[in-house]
Design a protein around this motif. Sequence first.
Motif, PDB file in Angstrom:
ATOM      1  N   LEU A 738      -5.892  14.068  25.747  1.00  0.00           N
ATOM      2  CA  LEU A 738      -5.274  15.375  25.895  1.00  0.00           C
ATOM      3  C   LEU A 738      -6.043  16.455  24.828  1.00  0.00           C
ATOM      4  O   LEU A 738      -5.945  17.419  25.254  1.00  0.00           O
ATOM      5  CB  LEU A 738      -3.799  15.279  25.500  1.00  0.00           C
ATOM      6  CG  LEU A 738      -3.094  14.745  26.876  1.00  0.00           C
ATOM      7  CD1 LEU A 738      -1.615  14.353  26.392  1.00  0.00           C
ATOM      8  CD2 LEU A 738      -3.081  15.672  27.836  1.00  0.00           C
ATOM      9  N   ALA A 739      -6.329  15.779  23.557  1.00  0.00           N
ATOM     10  CA  ALA A 739      -6.950  16.711  22.412  1.00  0.00           C
ATOM     11  C   ALA A 739      -8.212  17.014  22.890  1.00  0.00           C
ATOM     12  O   ALA A 739      -8.789  18.111  22.966  1.00  0.00           O
ATOM     13  CB  ALA A 739      -7.198  15.855  21.264  1.00  0.00           C
ATOM     14  N   ALA A 740      -8.834  16.102  23.761  1.00  0.00           N
ATOM     15  CA  ALA A 740     -10.465  16.618  24.128  1.00  0.00           C
ATOM     16  C   ALA A 740     -10.301  17.695  25.388  1.00  0.00           C
ATOM     17  O   ALA A 740     -11.046  18.365  25.213  1.00  0.00           O
ATOM     18  CB  ALA A 740     -11.044  15.307  24.758  1.00  0.00           C
ATOM     19  N   MET A 741      -9.372  17.502  26.322  1.00  0.00           N
ATOM     20  CA  MET A 741      -9.090  18.702  27.253  1.00  0.00           C
ATOM     21  C   MET A 741      -9.026  19.903  26.385  1.00  0.00           C
ATOM     22  O   MET A 741      -9.081  20.967  26.804  1.00  0.00           O
ATOM     23  CB  MET A 741      -7.941  18.406  28.090  1.00  0.00           C
ATOM     24  CG  MET A 741      -8.199  17.240  29.167  1.00  0.00           C
ATOM     25  SD  MET A 741      -6.751  17.093  30.204  1.00  0.00           S
ATOM     26  CE  MET A 741      -7.238  15.355  30.920  1.00  0.00           C
ATOM     27  N   ALA A 742      -7.905  20.094  25.291  1.00  0.00           N
ATOM     28  CA  ALA A 742      -7.523  21.112  24.532  1.00  0.00           C
ATOM     29  C   ALA A 742      -8.730  21.794  24.120  1.00  0.00           C
ATOM     30  O   ALA A 742      -8.942  23.116  23.982  1.00  0.00           O
ATOM     31  CB  ALA A 742      -6.719  20.826  23.528  1.00  0.00           C
ATOM     32  N   LEU A 743      -9.840  20.847  23.394  1.00  0.00           N
ATOM     33  CA  LEU A 743     -10.964  21.365  22.768  1.00  0.00           C
ATOM     34  C   LEU A 743     -11.871  22.086  23.996  1.00  0.00           C
ATOM     35  O   LEU A 743     -12.373  22.932  23.709  1.00  0.00           O
ATOM     36  CB  LEU A 743     -11.884  20.286  22.288  1.00  0.00           C
ATOM     37  CG  LEU A 743     -11.253  19.613  20.799  1.00  0.00           C
ATOM     38  CD1 LEU A 743     -11.971  18.669  20.363  1.00  0.00           C
ATOM     39  CD2 LEU A 743     -11.160  20.720  19.845  1.00  0.00           C
TER      40      LEU A 743
END
Length: 984
Positions: A738-743
């Motif tokens: 999810l953090a990678a998607m946010a980035l």
Amino acid sequence: MAGHASGDQGVGVPRAAIGPPRFIGRDGELDALRSALTSGTAVVLIEGEAGIGKSRLLAEFLETTQILETTQAGGASSRTLVAVCPPFRRPHTLGALVDALRQSTDKVAGLGLSPLAGALRPLFPEWAAELPAAPEPVEDATAVRHRLFGALCELLDRTGVTVLAVEDAHCADEATLEFLLFLCARRTRRISVIVTYRPEDLPEDSAVRRLSSLSAPSTTRLRIALGPLDVAATAGLVSSMLAGAQVSPEFAQFLHQRTDGVPLAVEESVRLMGDRADLARRDGAWVRREIEDIDVPATIRDAVLERFHRTSPATRTLLEAAAVLTDPSTVGLLLAVSALGEEDAQAALEEAVGTRLLTEGRRDLLAFGHVLAGRAVYESIPAVRRRTMHRRAGVSLRDVSPPPLAQLARHFRAAGDTQDWSTYAEQAADLALASGDDATAAGLLGELITEVRLPGATVVRLARKVRLTAPEDSDRIQDLIRSLRTVLAEQQLGDRGEAEVRAELGRLELLVENIAAGRKELERAVPHLSHDPVAAAQAMIVLGWAIGEPVPNETSLYWLRQAAEMIALPMPEKDRNRLRVNRAVGLLTLGEQEGWAEVARIPWDAPHTAEHLGIANNHYNVGVMALQWGHYDLARRHLASARELAERHPYQRHLTLALAAEAGLDWATGRWDGLAERLHGIVEVAAGAATSHLEVRLTSHLLAAARGDRPTAEQGLSAVLAGSGEAPGCALAAAAALAAMALADGDVDRALMLSQEPLDLVTGNGMWLSAVDLVPVRIEALIASGSAGDIEARQLVRGFSEWLRGRDVPVARAALAWCRALLAQARGEHERAAALCARAALLWDALPRPYAASAARERQAACLSACDRRESALPLLEQVLAEYRELGADADAVRIAAALRAQGVDAARPRPARRGYGDRLSPRELEVAGLVIGGRTNRDIGEVLYLSPRTVARHLDSAMRKLGVSSRTALAVRLVELGLGPAS
């Protein structure tokens, strides 16, 4: 019949003139049921509220369709078995099915049952002389249950059952519902299943809802939802009870309004009105006497109770006895519980049956015609008389063979007889455990522990039998915790007794995630458990597991090393091996190489079948740890062994665990072909196993993200993160994705928020191994946040590097190289960053983990472009595009294709073959060559990797050519020299 003359007032209808209702208003549903059951194997769900006619529809089908006790072409027996689940507060394990089989099958000696049928002995003790010997015992409840399920399926097959009907499944015990799932999922001889239930009484996660989805593709699936009758059908139902005479439209409309068209309510209301002489015949049609004066009850309960109170005192006593017994009962048992004299008994029986409150069923057993009628009468019995009747029921049932243990426990509990209740409840719980029904056993024992003041030693003994898992049983666990704390506060137990209570208390506190409280109790218990090395070692290992909250790495290691001393003491070998695996898992989770030394001491064979479950569990645990470390070939071997053992015996829970882990391994190693379909199938099977279900969903959503289904992936990963309390590894992986998607969206703040809490847990307890995907994403987010974040990112890489020093963790080495590449790129050191990306890609390739390797090469190309090395960057980017396309990473392929088109490269042209790897081995060549080291043939390798022997040979030839060797032995030696062989 009276009342033939017409007139204004009319004549009332005598009771004898009111007959049973005909089957009215369900012809369409009956036709659908017939069609489904006569066209092959079917799973039919019939749902509807109480009294709506589910049982009547089933009965009409059985009466009008020649399935019951018929003979198929060729002489094979074909029949329907009907099992009715009684509304017990604590249903008996497989009780409805066992009773149905017991009543329909007199002898089993001539059925030719296999040795597996010995598992039926706990359920059918009266058949002990005819059944095979009992199989060797196993400790795992799931293994017990599924062995029993296999034996039950064999018994159904051998007795010619082709249709199994289970009525009132909302009252069924967990084991019965699990058996239905097992039966519907069978791929061998198929039995059609009909299930009736009240949807409003089913839990959301009830197994009933999964029955049709688990059935084979060739199975007919039908769901029939029964609704109320309309006015016309209501009139027809009433008419059928009055010998077909006409019912006035006014009366039909009135009755429909008061009963909502529920058939049972219509029937009971008509009978009540007949009892009260409220029916009259006028001008050839049945009507009400006076609309204003007749108050027809609006509920079934009121109708039943008014009819009940119109019977004689002796009949009421007999009906109360039937309500207390609940189950269909013999006349003798009814009379014993009612304590009626012979003079009153016969008249009471005749009146009870004549009013149709009691009905005669199979084998002349008597019971209420509808469960709600019995419940209404039961609740009206004064408490003192109710306790007396329960006492009589318990005393009378003691002599039944085999004793109905769950019923005996229920009756003595309701009678307030603590001693007999305790005796029979524990016996019933032991039987449930022997049948793999943990839920029923936990309920029976939990009630004893929480409601009866028992000695501390007894409480500990009973509590150890209770097998519970959070969060489903959290309320029951909290009750047990309170009971154990009361024992500690009020009883003098001595050091040993207190330690045993605290060890059990600590286990339960950990189950409900009261981590600090659980650890405290275990720490207090350990010093006084030396008399029980198994319990002491288990407590120490649990204290050594880094779970739930930050615990210093040194503390965890201390407890795990203390456990080693306990494991060295005399104890049963199966306990020693289980503890060794648990200790190894704790060490390996912390990244301690010592864990692999412990694994090397574990035996992987067993002389007795009973120990195979433990071996399967050991293979699974070691396989999962090898997967986390990046020893993928080792992981595949152990997981395959776990799966094979689980399939052979069968152990359904362990099979599900192995399948889930293998799916995660296939995701990591790039075996994505057909993975989505396999994951869908595993999700259904794993729905009852929280951790496996979560792991499969995680893998499914990671795959969806890579293939471009961003909304589904983001929603699914968020759900995994929210529900991952029991699986911290899933939480870390979901947070990282999810953090990678946010980035990717440029939302740095969200990426930081998502990664903060998981990272705090990692740094607090030293679980760096489980954070190899999270740490790089966190570093990238910190770098993007500004200069302060850059400092924290460097500190994070330093901590990761220090943890990895001296450890051979392939997946962490690759992740560290990736993290260093990110830092170098952030500093503008593009040449160095490109080299570090290339190193990370090489390390990922060696595992192999192709998706991560391609991502590293993608960033390597970006760094080369930043150095004005377009001639190197573009071919590398083309290679990455080919790799993404081969994997099926559609979203990434689209992005790279767009970047290449912007550089003037025609990325849309299909390529005849994947771009070569030059002198480097491709991920698939590394996989194939790595298996050669284990001495496997081309055929063996093909079976492991799902390749043809010819394809395996092609990959081996290519690998030998690239490495400059000419034999399989030389290839193996060369791989080991290069450090590319599988870890041991």
